[in-house]
Design an enzyme around this catalytic site. Structure first.
Site, PDB file in Angstrom:
ATOM      1  N   THR A 145      12.170  73.543  21.653  1.00 48.34           N
ATOM      2  CA  THR A 145      12.289  74.835  20.967  1.00 48.34           C
ATOM      3  C   THR A 145      13.553  74.921  20.113  1.00 48.34           C
ATOM      4  O   THR A 145      14.589  74.350  20.465  1.00 48.34           O
ATOM      5  CB  THR A 145      12.300  75.985  21.999  1.00 48.34           C
ATOM      6  N   SER A 186      17.596  82.459  27.281  1.00 47.27           N
ATOM      7  CA  SER A 186      16.728  82.907  28.382  1.00 47.27           C
ATOM      8  C   SER A 186      16.586  81.735  29.346  1.00 47.27           C
ATOM      9  O   SER A 186      16.917  80.587  29.003  1.00 47.27           O
ATOM     10  CB  SER A 186      15.338  83.301  27.870  1.00 47.27           C
ATOM     11  N   TYR A 188      13.851  80.432  30.261  1.00 47.38           N
ATOM     12  CA  TYR A 188      12.893  79.501  29.621  1.00 47.38           C
ATOM     13  C   TYR A 188      13.621  78.564  28.652  1.00 47.38           C
ATOM     14  O   TYR A 188      13.465  77.342  28.704  1.00 47.38           O
ATOM     15  CB  TYR A 188      11.787  80.282  28.880  1.00 47.38           C
ATOM     16  N   HIS A 189      14.417  79.152  27.741  1.00 45.15           N
ATOM     17  CA  HIS A 189      15.116  78.313  26.759  1.00 45.15           C
ATOM     18  C   HIS A 189      16.095  77.363  27.455  1.00 45.15           C
ATOM     19  O   HIS A 189      16.335  76.251  26.992  1.00 45.15           O
ATOM     20  CB  HIS A 189      15.852  79.188  25.731  1.00 45.15           C
ATOM     21  N   LYS A 192      14.417  74.157  28.486  1.00 47.43           N
ATOM     22  CA  LYS A 192      14.214  73.223  27.371  1.00 47.43           C
ATOM     23  C   LYS A 192      15.535  72.539  27.005  1.00 47.43           C
ATOM     24  O   LYS A 192      15.548  71.417  26.512  1.00 47.43           O
ATOM     25  CB  LYS A 192      13.641  73.961  26.164  1.00 47.43           C
TER      26      LYS A 192
HETATM   27  N1  USQ Z   1      10.863  90.788  19.178  1.00 47.81           N
HETATM   28  C1  USQ Z   1      10.743  92.083  18.675  1.00 47.81           C
HETATM   29  N2  USQ Z   1       9.629  92.780  19.000  1.00 47.81           N
HETATM   30  C2  USQ Z   1       8.610  92.270  19.769  1.00 47.81           C
HETATM   31  C3  USQ Z   1       8.730  90.943  20.248  1.00 47.81           C
HETATM   32  C4  USQ Z   1       9.883  90.240  19.933  1.00 47.81           C
HETATM   33  O1  USQ Z   1      11.626  92.586  17.980  1.00 47.81           O
HETATM   34  O2  USQ Z   1       7.627  92.991  19.995  1.00 47.81           O
HETATM   35  C5  USQ Z   1      12.076  89.991  18.858  1.00 47.81           C
HETATM   36  C6  USQ Z   1      12.789  89.435  20.081  1.00 47.81           C
HETATM   37  O3  USQ Z   1      13.708  90.364  20.628  1.00 47.81           O
HETATM   38  C7  USQ Z   1      13.437  88.193  19.514  1.00 47.81           C
HETATM   39  C8  USQ Z   1      12.468  87.729  18.421  1.00 47.81           C
HETATM   40  O4  USQ Z   1      11.651  88.855  18.134  1.00 47.81           O
HETATM   41  O5  USQ Z   1      14.643  88.507  18.889  1.00 47.81           O
HETATM   42  C9  USQ Z   1      11.586  86.556  18.813  1.00 47.81           C
HETATM   43  O6  USQ Z   1      10.872  86.842  19.986  1.00 47.81           O
HETATM   44  P1  USQ Z   1       9.510  86.049  20.324  1.00 47.81           P
HETATM   45  O7  USQ Z   1       8.939  86.632  21.570  1.00 47.81           O
HETATM   46  O8  USQ Z   1       8.640  86.013  19.118  1.00 47.81           O
HETATM   47  O9  USQ Z   1      10.034  84.549  20.526  1.00 47.81           O
HETATM   48  P2  USQ Z   1      10.809  83.819  21.730  1.00 47.81           P
HETATM   49  O10 USQ Z   1      10.964  84.671  22.918  1.00 47.81           O
HETATM   50  O11 USQ Z   1      12.053  83.235  21.152  1.00 47.81           O
HETATM   51  O12 USQ Z   1       9.837  82.631  22.152  1.00 47.81           O
HETATM   52  C10 USQ Z   1       8.833  82.074  21.299  1.00 47.81           C
HETATM   53  C11 USQ Z   1       7.898  81.235  22.183  1.00 47.81           C
HETATM   54  C12 USQ Z   1       8.663  80.058  22.751  1.00 47.81           C
HETATM   55  C13 USQ Z   1       9.296  79.266  21.632  1.00 47.81           C
HETATM   56  C14 USQ Z   1      10.177  80.155  20.786  1.00 47.81           C
HETATM   57  C15 USQ Z   1      10.678  79.450  19.562  1.00 47.81           C
HETATM   58  O13 USQ Z   1       7.342  82.024  23.228  1.00 47.81           O
HETATM   59  O14 USQ Z   1       7.785  79.242  23.492  1.00 47.81           O
HETATM   60  O15 USQ Z   1      10.056  78.215  22.156  1.00 47.81           O
HETATM   61  O16 USQ Z   1       9.401  81.269  20.308  1.00 47.81           O
HETATM   62  S1  USQ Z   1      12.280  79.999  19.087  1.00 47.81           S
HETATM   63  O17 USQ Z   1      12.298  81.461  19.056  1.00 47.81           O
HETATM   64  O18 USQ Z   1      12.552  79.453  17.793  1.00 47.81           O
HETATM   65  O19 USQ Z   1      13.200  79.549  20.121  1.00 47.81           O
END
Ligand code: USQ
Length: 405
Positions: A145, A186, A188-189, A192
């Site tokens: 990730t 997190s 999860y992160h 990884k």
């Molecule tokens: N967010 C909002 N509103 C929502 C959902 C999320 O504002 O309804 C915000 C979160 O607070 C965060 C961002 O959007 O700042 C991203 O959240 P996300 O749930 O889209 O992504 P994340 O939790 O980081 O995890 C997802 C995948 C994970 C992958 C990661 C890639 O679930 O498996 O590793 O994206 S990355 O984000 O580049 O690390």
């Protein structure tokens, strides 16, 4: 090639299995179906109706004449069976998606933290130990990730895995490349991030050939193969734990739910369309490192966006309202993000960037299956700390207020 797709029943695993089978590879899905069990635990289901994995494989065979084999196996707990499976099937490549992938799920309770660490770390380490023990020289491609880098604004572009540093030694300055320091946001992160160290050790000690893909947030739902038959459709998560930000906004717009922006929406993240995700895996497979080489790391993303810009774009396209909510996560309110992805571009990736047509396609899918959505599962209520839990908005729609007015 004979390819084992570990976690091939999941959101990126399934379209990857189809894509590789379509290219003529002999694909074996190994999965414990945990994602389906988690749906049951959370009381939610994929927006799109998903058939059993066996039925999906049967439809693929009916449509294409190609076979995808399914093996029920838990990588994290069934080490001896894993070793036996590898010795029997001797894959040329192993793609490792078999980890719990939702940050909010990993932060729900202490039990979810413990599960995520046990599952993800044991799955990865069992696989590495079994590859060494069985002597199988398979290219291991892992889905990591972008989140391992963290989201502090450093101002400089994030390199692909390794950072150039200069250290002062008594003999003068010396240049070195080190794994980019991790800063997971997190549990999860964090798993990884730990995976990276496991990979570094096994590449160096046993000459395992490993590629780690630091993937951004995947959006979209269909790929060329999942479009071919209704029963090949990909899973699509909309709930507060597993739904990811852009797909959630698109679904929320489709069902007339306010777009749930956390905090100021100043969080900048990396994105990739699901079609590019499967293409990147194909490209990475064809570019294996040699034994003895360090882990090859790619940034698997195509563009960066600020959350509030995405919300405003979706609102403009669909007329949806935006709800500015207290952030349940402990994360920087605002950050910049510049990411290098030169390696995939050099290998021939032609990025699919955010286009109205593709955004519209997701809204159409969501409208088609809107009757399957439980609106009460849309809010993101897993909080990163006890303090944040007190401020979580459980009702972004304002339903409770409306019902008494
Ligand atoms: N967010 C909002 N509103 C929502 C959902 C999320 O504002 O309804 C915000 C979160 O607070 C965060 C961002 O959007 O700042 C991203 O959240 P996300 O749930 O889209 O992504 P994340 O939790 O980081 O995890 C997802 C995948 C994970 C992958 C990661 C890639 O679930 O498996 O590793 O994206 S990355 O984000 O580049 O690390």
């Amino acid at each position: 090639m004979r390819i084992a797709v570990l976690g091939g029943d999941g959101f990126v695993g399934w379209p990857t299995a189809l894509h590789l089978s379509d290219l003529g590879h002999d694909v074996h899905i190994v999965d414990n179906l945990s994602r389906r069990w988690i749906d049951t635990e959370l009381g939610v289901q994929s927006l799109t109706p998903m058939d059993s994995i066996q039925e999906r494989c049967r439809i693929w065979h009916q449509e294409t004449g190609r076979r995808i084999h399914f093996h029920l196996l838990n990588l994290a707990t069934e080490y001896e069976r894993l070793k036996g499976w590898l010795s029997e099937h001797r894959p040329d490549a192993v793609i490792h998606f078999a980890e719990q992938r939702a940050a909010p799920y990993s932060m729900k309770t202490d039990r979810h933290k413990v599960y995520t660490v046990n599952n993800n770390i044991n799955a990865t380490h069992n696989l590495l130990a079994a590859l060494v023990e069985t002597g199988i020289d398979a290219h291991l491609v892992h889905l990591g990730t972008m989140g391992v880098y963290g989201y502090s604004s450093v101002g400089a572009p994030i390199p692909e895995g390794y950072l150039d540093i200069r250290i002062d030694t008594p003999a003068g300055p010396r240049d070195q490349q080190i794994l980019y320091p991790t800063r997971p946001g997190s549990v999860y992160h964090m798993t990884k991030s730990l995976d990276q160290i496991l990979f570094q050790f096994y590449a160096q000690n046993d000459g395992l050939r490993i590629t780690d893909l630091h993937q951004g947030i995947v959006w979209g739902t269909h790929t060329d193969q999942t479009r071919r038959h209704e029963q090949l459709i990909n899973r699509f998560d909309y709930d507060g734990d597993y739904g990811t930000v852009l797909n959630r906004f698109l679904i929320q717009a489709a069902i007339d739910y306010p777009l749930t922006v956390h905090g100021t929406g100043g969080q900048t993240r990396a994105f990739i369309h699901i079609q590019d995700s499967v293409r990147c895996i194909e490209l990475a497979l064809a570019d294996a490192p040699a034994a003895g080489e360090r882990v090859r790391i790619f940034n698997q993303m195509t563009e960066t966006h600020r959350v509030r810009d995405l919300a405003e774009l979706v609102a403009r396209l669909t007329g949806a309202e935006i709800a500015w909510l207290p952030n349940p996560r402990k994360e920087a309110e605002e950050n910049d993000l510049i990411v290098k992805n030169d390696q995939f571009l050099a290998l021939g990736l032609e990025p699919i960037t955010l286009a109205e047509g593709l955004l519209g396609e997701v809204v159409d899918v969501a409208r088609r299956y809107a009757h399957r959505i439980d609106r009460s599962r849309v809010p993101a209520v897993s909080a990163w700390t006890r303090d944040l839990a007190r401020r979580v908005e459980h009702d972004p729609e304002g339903k409770r207020l409306r019902s008494v007015s």
